[in-house]
Design a protein around this motif. Structure first.
Motif, PDB file in Angstrom:
ATOM      1  N   GLY A   1       0.821  -1.206   0.000  1.00  0.00           N
ATOM      2  CA  GLY A   1       0.000   0.000   0.000  1.00  0.00           C
ATOM      3  C   GLY A   1       0.853   1.253   0.000  1.00  0.00           C
ATOM      4  N   ALA A   2       0.284   2.320   0.542  1.00  0.00           N
ATOM      5  CA  ALA A   2       0.916   3.640   0.500  1.00  0.00           C
ATOM      6  C   ALA A   2       1.617   4.010   1.798  1.00  0.00           C
ATOM      7  CB  ALA A   2      -0.132   4.692   0.162  1.00  0.00           C
TER       8      ALA A   2
ATOM      9  N   LEU B   1       6.585  -8.644   8.140  1.00  0.00           N
ATOM     10  CA  LEU B   1       7.440  -8.360   6.982  1.00  0.00           C
ATOM     11  C   LEU B   1       8.196  -9.610   6.546  1.00  0.00           C
ATOM     12  CD1 LEU B   1       9.145  -4.880   7.418  1.00  0.00           C
ATOM     13  CD2 LEU B   1       8.042  -5.743   5.387  1.00  0.00           C
ATOM     14  N   VAL B   2       8.707 -10.356   7.515  1.00  0.00           N
ATOM     15  CA  VAL B   2       9.448 -11.585   7.190  1.00  0.00           C
ATOM     16  C   VAL B   2       8.519 -12.623   6.575  1.00  0.00           C
ATOM     17  CG1 VAL B   2      10.698 -13.517   8.212  1.00  0.00           C
ATOM     18  CG2 VAL B   2      11.275 -11.196   8.856  1.00  0.00           C
TER      19      VAL B   2
ATOM     20  N   GLN C   1      10.903   1.810  12.303  1.00  0.00           N
ATOM     21  CA  GLN C   1      12.252   1.248  12.211  1.00  0.00           C
ATOM     22  C   GLN C   1      12.361   0.018  11.313  1.00  0.00           C
ATOM     23  OE1 GLN C   1      13.265   0.774  16.341  1.00  0.00           O
ATOM     24  NE2 GLN C   1      14.382   2.708  16.413  1.00  0.00           N
ATOM     25  N   PRO C   2      11.467  -0.965  11.408  1.00  0.00           N
ATOM     26  CA  PRO C   2      11.619  -2.136  10.524  1.00  0.00           C
ATOM     27  C   PRO C   2      11.552  -1.773   9.043  1.00  0.00           C
ATOM     28  CG  PRO C   2      10.031  -2.611  12.254  1.00  0.00           C
ATOM     29  CD  PRO C   2      10.365  -1.166  12.355  1.00  0.00           C
ATOM     30  N   PHE C   3      10.701  -0.808   8.676  1.00  0.00           N
ATOM     31  CA  PHE C   3      10.596  -0.404   7.279  1.00  0.00           C
ATOM     32  C   PHE C   3      11.850   0.313   6.814  1.00  0.00           C
ATOM     33  CE2 PHE C   3       5.999  -0.390   8.526  1.00  0.00           C
ATOM     34  CZ  PHE C   3       5.643  -1.493   7.772  1.00  0.00           C
ATOM     35  N   GLU C   4      12.440   1.152   7.684  1.00  0.00           N
ATOM     36  CA  GLU C   4      13.656   1.878   7.310  1.00  0.00           C
ATOM     37  C   GLU C   4      14.823   0.925   7.118  1.00  0.00           C
ATOM     38  OE1 GLU C   4      14.307   4.872  10.252  1.00  0.00           O
ATOM     39  OE2 GLU C   4      12.349   5.797   9.914  1.00  0.00           O
ATOM     40  N   VAL C   5      14.975  -0.032   8.035  1.00  0.00           N
ATOM     41  CA  VAL C   5      16.084  -0.984   7.937  1.00  0.00           C
ATOM     42  C   VAL C   5      15.939  -1.845   6.691  1.00  0.00           C
ATOM     43  CG1 VAL C   5      17.049  -3.040   9.039  1.00  0.00           C
ATOM     44  CG2 VAL C   5      16.589  -1.017  10.391  1.00  0.00           C
ATOM     45  N   ALA C   6      14.701  -2.248   6.379  1.00  0.00           N
ATOM     46  CA  ALA C   6      14.444  -3.101   5.216  1.00  0.00           C
ATOM     47  C   ALA C   6      14.321  -2.294   3.928  1.00  0.00           C
ATOM     48  CB  ALA C   6      13.170  -3.904   5.434  1.00  0.00           C
ATOM     49  N   GLU C   7      14.418  -0.963   4.023  1.00  0.00           N
ATOM     50  CA  GLU C   7      14.286  -0.067   2.877  1.00  0.00           C
ATOM     51  C   GLU C   7      12.955  -0.282   2.169  1.00  0.00           C
ATOM     52  OE1 GLU C   7      17.769  -0.808   0.577  1.00  0.00           O
ATOM     53  OE2 GLU C   7      19.104   0.066   2.073  1.00  0.00           O
TER      54      GLU C   7
ATOM     55  N   GLN D   1       5.736   1.456   1.499  1.00  0.00           N
ATOM     56  CA  GLN D   1       5.393   0.424   0.525  1.00  0.00           C
ATOM     57  C   GLN D   1       4.326  -0.528   1.067  1.00  0.00           C
ATOM     58  OE1 GLN D   1       8.724  -1.678  -1.108  1.00  0.00           O
ATOM     59  NE2 GLN D   1       9.871   0.195  -1.550  1.00  0.00           N
ATOM     60  N   TYR D   2       4.068  -0.471   2.381  1.00  0.00           N
ATOM     61  CA  TYR D   2       3.113  -1.387   2.994  1.00  0.00           C
ATOM     62  C   TYR D   2       2.138  -0.616   3.877  1.00  0.00           C
ATOM     63  CZ  TYR D   2       6.090  -5.291   1.624  1.00  0.00           C
ATOM     64  OH  TYR D   2       6.792  -6.212   0.902  1.00  0.00           O
TER      65      TYR D   2
END
Length: 167
Positions: A61-62, A124-125, A87-93, A97-98
């Motif tokens: 998503g956005a 995410l995993v 933090q999880p989104f930043e680390v996973a780049e 996006q979700y």
């Protein structure tokens, strides 16, 4: 000439070990598990921290985050709590996006923010198994087991004693 008490010692012949090259290790590609996605295109995971338990649904998503039917700004007024969730989104780049929809129960806002972060990382995993190594190395998949220590009898709190008076 050797005296009576002394014994003549012969020098041992030098033995050299053959030099062996390091074995060549051919790494086979690691087979990743299949993504766990439901019929609505979401992955589901639970996260825990202190006494808080978060149920998290993640889908492409956005970048909207909904916690207990409210936006992230309404539910977590302090900026540090919102940073913890991202933090999880930043680390996973994978920023923006979700979309995340979660329900959280128990504990205070700090514990709830940690529980949602744990749930987002696990979801995410499940959605992208290739992210496991990155998130694991940053410690987002490990459940923080620290909880409040119980109060002991004969004490005012868990460790604090009553004031002592000598006289």
């Amino acid at each position: 000439m050797v005296a009576e008490n002394e014994v003549e010692v012969e020098a041992a012949p030098e033995v050299t070990a053959p030099v062996m090259a390091a074995p060549i290790v051919i790494e086979e590609p690691i087979e990743l598990p299949d993504p766990q996605i439901d019929e609505h295109g979401r992955s589901y995971a639970t996260g825990k921290r202190k006494n808080a338990i978060a149920r998290v649904w993640l889908k492409p998503g956005a970048g909207r985050v909904i916690v207990n039917g409210r936006t992230i700004e309404d539910y977590f007024p302090r900026g540090t709590w919102r940073l913890i969730l991202g933090q999880p989104f930043e680390v996973a780049e994978r920023t923006e996006q979700y979309d995340v929809m979660c329900t959280v129960k128990g504990g205070g806002l700090s514990g709830q923010a940690g529980a949602v972060r744990h749930g987002i990382s696990k979801a995410l995993v499940l959605y992208e198994p290739a992210l496991r190594r990155t998130l694991k190395s940053h410690g987002f998949l490990t459940r923080d087991s620290r909880v409040v220590e119980r109060k002991k009898y004969g004490k005012r709190k868990a460790r604090r004693s009553f004031q002592f008076s000598k006289r």
